[in-house]
Write an enzyme that holds these catalytic residues in place. Sequence first.
Site, PDB file in Angstrom:
ATOM      1  N   HIS A  43       0.846  -1.197   0.000  1.00 19.95           N
ATOM      2  CA  HIS A  43       0.000   0.000   0.000  1.00 19.95           C
ATOM      3  C   HIS A  43       0.881   1.246   0.000  1.00 19.95           C
ATOM      4  O   HIS A  43       2.073   1.179   0.275  1.00 19.95           O
ATOM      5  CB  HIS A  43      -0.898   0.016   1.240  1.00 19.95           C
ATOM      6  CG  HIS A  43      -0.112   0.175   2.511  1.00 19.95           C
ATOM      7  ND1 HIS A  43       0.458  -0.896   3.169  1.00 19.95           N
ATOM      8  CD2 HIS A  43       0.239   1.284   3.208  1.00 19.95           C
ATOM      9  CE1 HIS A  43       1.115  -0.451   4.233  1.00 19.95           C
ATOM     10  NE2 HIS A  43       0.998   0.875   4.279  1.00 19.95           N
ATOM     11  N   HIS A 128       5.340   6.446  -2.032  1.00 16.47           N
ATOM     12  CA  HIS A 128       6.067   5.224  -2.339  1.00 16.47           C
ATOM     13  C   HIS A 128       5.350   4.030  -1.743  1.00 16.47           C
ATOM     14  O   HIS A 128       4.504   4.177  -0.855  1.00 16.47           O
ATOM     15  CB  HIS A 128       7.496   5.293  -1.764  1.00 16.47           C
ATOM     16  CG  HIS A 128       7.516   5.220  -0.272  1.00 16.47           C
ATOM     17  ND1 HIS A 128       7.234   6.306   0.519  1.00 16.47           N
ATOM     18  CD2 HIS A 128       7.751   4.177   0.570  1.00 16.47           C
ATOM     19  CE1 HIS A 128       7.309   5.944   1.785  1.00 16.47           C
ATOM     20  NE2 HIS A 128       7.613   4.652   1.853  1.00 16.47           N
TER      21      HIS A 128
END
Length: 185
Positions: A43, A128
């Site tokens: 995630h 990220h």
Amino acid sequence: MSQIRAFLAIDLDDDLKPKINKIIKEFKQIDTRIKYVELANLHLTLKFFGEIDTAGLELLEEKIAKVVSEFKPFNVKIKSCGAFPNNNHIKVIWVGIEDDSIIKDLHDKLDNEFTKLGFDKDKKFSTHLTIGRMKSAKNKNQVKSTIEEFSDVEIGEMTVNNIVLKKSTLKPSGPIYEDLIVFEL
């Protein structure tokens, strides 16, 4: 009052996970200690809250819903591989987002609302997906060259339709994530 460990995230589309898994397999060939993120748990974190009181979930939900109502679904391109803090001192290995302006806008608006509830403003925010945490400096140069090999890798595109408030339960085998509330864009 009970407390839970919580964070707000954008989940990675399932069809992109095999491509990221190929990158992880390359790192696994190196003789070093890296703790990899489970594919199911990949995630992009929008906000890590830490331990929060469950009594405050309703207020948090209101703030998130308010911000999310300003956004429509959007596409992101998952591309590149790198390390934090940098390729010479590797602590975290990540896969990046090419054009992250909408995500940063979403994050900043959410962060502003969260400060009204007493949460600290994020000092650094980087879009990220963490794929691993380096636990040892053994064969660091091989890890560095693998990161550089995938520095321009194209994983694919996905549509962000929602964000998810998640509960994180820490176990010796790794964290277990549970979706608490899904906010549709």
